[in-house]
Design an enzyme around this catalytic site. Structure first.
Site, short mmCIF file in Angstrom:
data_model
loop_
_atom_site.label_atom_id
_atom_site.label_comp_id
_atom_site.label_asym_id
_atom_site.label_seq_id
_atom_site.Cartn_x
_atom_site.Cartn_y
_atom_site.Cartn_z
N SER A 167 0.87 -1.18 0.00
CA SER A 167 0.00 0.00 0.00
C SER A 167 0.90 1.23 0.00
O SER A 167 2.05 1.17 0.48
CB SER A 167 -0.86 0.01 1.27
OG SER A 167 -1.39 1.30 1.50
N TYR A 226 -1.85 -1.28 10.28
CA TYR A 226 -2.03 -1.68 8.87
C TYR A 226 -0.86 -1.16 8.03
O TYR A 226 -0.26 -1.92 7.25
CB TYR A 226 -3.35 -1.13 8.33
CG TYR A 226 -3.51 -1.29 6.83
CD1 TYR A 226 -3.74 -2.55 6.28
CD2 TYR A 226 -3.42 -0.20 5.97
CE1 TYR A 226 -3.88 -2.71 4.90
CE2 TYR A 226 -3.55 -0.35 4.60
CZ TYR A 226 -3.78 -1.61 4.07
OH TYR A 226 -3.90 -1.77 2.70
#
Ligand SMILES: NC(=O)c1ccc[n+]([C@@H]2O[C@H](COP(=O)([O-])OP(=O)(O)OC[C@H]3O[C@@H](n4cnc5c(N)ncnc54)[C@H](OP(=O)(O)O)[C@@H]3O)[C@@H](O)[C@H]2O)c1
Length: 267
Positions: A145, A158
């Site tokens: 990401s 995350y």
């Protein structure tokens, strides 16, 4: 590395029941690859199977499986091995994020996220890459990401998990460079999928402005994979942002990420 012909090869796509996974599977099928679709929601996987079969005429198989459990990668690997199915392309895509202040996120959800986003991805890679190296052919895509590039308050665990994916994948790309197996890390920015809903976040102003379409992200990622790149951030605005945060002091990057996530988000 010469761009591979995927016709007749088999690609395993995890998280193929929605979002990026559906488009990874479609993209690979459009290049002639057969696809194995893995996720928990079997009805969704069957619908994707029907669409891809009708559109591209390749073989599509479905395995409904929860990849969060510790023995799932080994069970999946053993099942495919027993069926004589060799995996030529592994798309390690299944994953989710959790939005919120660290102390507010329930541990069980967070533990499951870390299990899926880090442990399962690493175990899958270890199992399938060994066979690829033995055959001197294979492609592995790891989905990280843009959050991997800086500390990200409200996505603290995350984004740290995705930093693991980024650095693990880039290191593995180097280790395997003479084996005929290519590993690429893709670090998407915010993309129109079910991700935000699962994470529990209303899109912020920044996210609404930067949102990319999933077919574009997956096309850029597969092109980079087949070209043998170590890493790719899809979209020039996202790529510029990832590079700029690398040049900033990390606490400034954290402050910026915090603003980007909270401003204009209803939650
Ligand atoms: N969308 C974004 O803005 C964005 C940005 C950067 C990175 N990413 C990354 O992109 C990847 C794909 O996410 P997405 O955006 O496409 O989100 P999504 O639409 O929510 O898709 C997530 C996929 O993962 C599967 N999955 C979740 N938990 C699973 C489990 N325990 N076992 C097996 N499969 C599971 C889901 O299927 P089931 O629920 O059917 O199991 C679904 O197919 C993730 O790794 C995510 O972190 C997304």
């Amino acid at each position: 590395m010469k761009q591979a012909n995927l016709r007749g090869k088999w690609a395993l796509v995890t998280g193929a029941s929605s979002g990026l996974g559906v488009d990874f599977a479609n993209n690979l099928a459009s290049r002639g690859s057969n696809v194995l679709l893995v996720a928990r929601r079997e009805d969704r996987l069957r619908a994707v199977q029907q669409e891809i079969t009708a559109q591209y005429g390749v073989q599509v198989e479905v395995i409904a499986m929860d990849l969060e459990s510790a023995d799932a990668p080994q069970r999946l690997y053993d099942q495919l091995k027993a069926g004589g199915r060799a995996v030529d392309v592994l798309i390690n895509n299944a994953g989710f994020g959790l939005y919120g202040d660290f102390l507010e996120i329930p541990w069980e959800r967070e533990r499951a996220m870390l299990e899926l986003d880090i442990v399962t991805l690493t175990h899958m890679t270890k199992l399938f890459v060994k066979d690829m190296v033995a055959r001197r052919f294979g492609y592995v895509l790891l989905v990280a990401s843009i959050g991997a590039y800086q500390p990200s308050p409200t996505y603290a665990t995350y984004s740290a998990a995705k930093s693991y994916v980024l650095f693990f994948g880039e290191a593995l790309h180097y280790e395997l460079r003479k084996t005929g197996v290519n590993v690429t890390v893709v670090s998407p920015g915010v993309t129109k999928t079910e991700f935000l809903e699962v994470a529990g976040q209303q899109p912020s102003l920044y996210q609404r402005t930067m949102m990319m379409d999933s077919p574009d992200v997956t096309r850029i990622a597969i092109d980079a994979l087949l070209k043998g790149k170590a890493s790719i951030v899809p979209g020039y605005k996202n790529a510029a942002l990832a590079q700029s945060t690398r040049l900033m002091p990390r606490q400034l990057a954290a402050l910026t990420a915090d603003r980007f996530m909270r401003m204009g988000s209803a939650k």
